[in-house]
Structure formats: C-alpha cells, structure tokens
Design an enzyme around this catalytic site. Structure first.
Site, mmCIF file in Angstrom:
data_model
loop_
_atom_site.group_PDB
_atom_site.id
_atom_site.type_symbol
_atom_site.label_atom_id
_atom_site.label_comp_id
_atom_site.label_asym_id
_atom_site.label_seq_id
_atom_site.Cartn_x
_atom_site.Cartn_y
_atom_site.Cartn_z
ATOM 1 N N TYR A 4 0.816 -1.357 -0.017
ATOM 2 C CA TYR A 4 0.039 0.040 0.080
ATOM 3 C C TYR A 4 0.955 1.317 -0.088
ATOM 4 O O TYR A 4 0.597 2.253 -0.740
ATOM 5 C CB TYR A 4 -0.941 -0.094 1.154
ATOM 6 C CG TYR A 4 -1.880 1.271 1.103
ATOM 7 C CD1 TYR A 4 -2.870 1.504 0.539
ATOM 8 C CD2 TYR A 4 -1.250 2.168 2.219
ATOM 9 C CE1 TYR A 4 -3.802 2.675 0.712
ATOM 10 C CE2 TYR A 4 -1.921 3.630 2.318
ATOM 11 C CZ TYR A 4 -3.032 3.759 1.632
ATOM 12 O OH TYR A 4 -3.842 4.929 1.336
ATOM 13 N N ALA A 7 2.588 1.660 -3.204
ATOM 14 C CA ALA A 7 1.440 2.215 -4.470
ATOM 15 C C ALA A 7 1.124 3.536 -4.128
ATOM 16 O O ALA A 7 1.098 4.303 -5.178
ATOM 17 C CB ALA A 7 0.330 1.206 -4.252
ATOM 18 N N LYS A 8 0.873 3.875 -3.059
ATOM 19 C CA LYS A 8 0.480 5.372 -2.508
ATOM 20 C C LYS A 8 1.568 6.237 -3.006
ATOM 21 O O LYS A 8 1.324 7.374 -3.620
ATOM 22 C CB LYS A 8 0.378 5.391 -1.247
ATOM 23 C CG LYS A 8 -0.300 6.935 -0.612
ATOM 24 C CD LYS A 8 -1.368 7.141 -1.452
ATOM 25 C CE LYS A 8 -2.337 7.819 -0.583
ATOM 26 N NZ LYS A 8 -3.615 7.832 -1.246
#
Length: 114
Positions: A4, A7-8
């Site tokens: 996460y 990806a962020k």
C-alpha cells in the site's frame, strides 16, 4: 502495508509528474487520498474492520470505533465528502490553479509533514 505504501508513493509521484507534463496544456492533475471512509470496504461484511477484528479478538464495531476515534473529527469520512472534494478539484472557478496536489481527506486521521 508495504505494498500500500509503495503504491501510494507511486501515485503521488505520478500525480506530480503528470501535472508538470500536462499543466502547460491546461490539464490539471491532482490526487485524493481518503482515510477511512464509511463504505463497505471498511464497514461491510469482510471489510477492514471485520478482518482486523478477527485477528485481534475484537468486534468489527469496536475496531471501527477505534479507527474513527483516531481521527481528529472522531468519525469516518463520508463518500459524499470525497465526491465533493473531487467536484471542488474539477472546478475551474474555485480550483483552476490547483495542480500537482495530493488532497488528504481523513478528518485528521493521518499527519503529513512536508
């Protein structure tokens, strides 16, 4: 959380790069980063609250209440609030010079430093 976070970071970087590339052509690019939103993703069957509850010997309601309490506002963001932020960013009248921004909407759940 590693996937996460990666990806962020990629999304924020891509937003910034695209805003610089397409800004001279009148195209604005912004990102919206919501924290916990009152949707099935968090609150529904098999959602985040239920999944975390199963690993913590807790209830989904108690996990959701704890997450909400971590926000300064003491609640989850609503889907309508996220949609309203998107409308704000799309408006040439009120946000016509906003580009390359990452707008966090989470009631103070996270603390960002720049």
């Amino acid at each position: 959380m590693i996937d996460y976070g990666a990806a962020k970071a990629a999304l924020v970087n891509l937003t910034n790069a695209l805003s610089k590339e397409f800004g001279p052509h009148g195209i604005r690019v912004n990102a919206i980063s919501p924290g916990p939103v009152a949707t099935d993703l968090w609150l529904g069957a098999g959602g985040v609250a239920e999944t975390l509850a199963a690993t913590a010997d807790a209830t989904a309601d108690s996990v959701a209440a704890t997450a909400a309490a971590q926000a300064v506002t003491g609640r989850f963001t609503t889907p309508t609030e996220v949609a309203d932020l998107a409308l704000f960013l799309a408006s040439d009248r009120v946000a016509g010079n906003v580009t390359g921004a990452n707008m966090t909407i989470d009631g103070g759940f996270t603390t960002e430093t720049h």
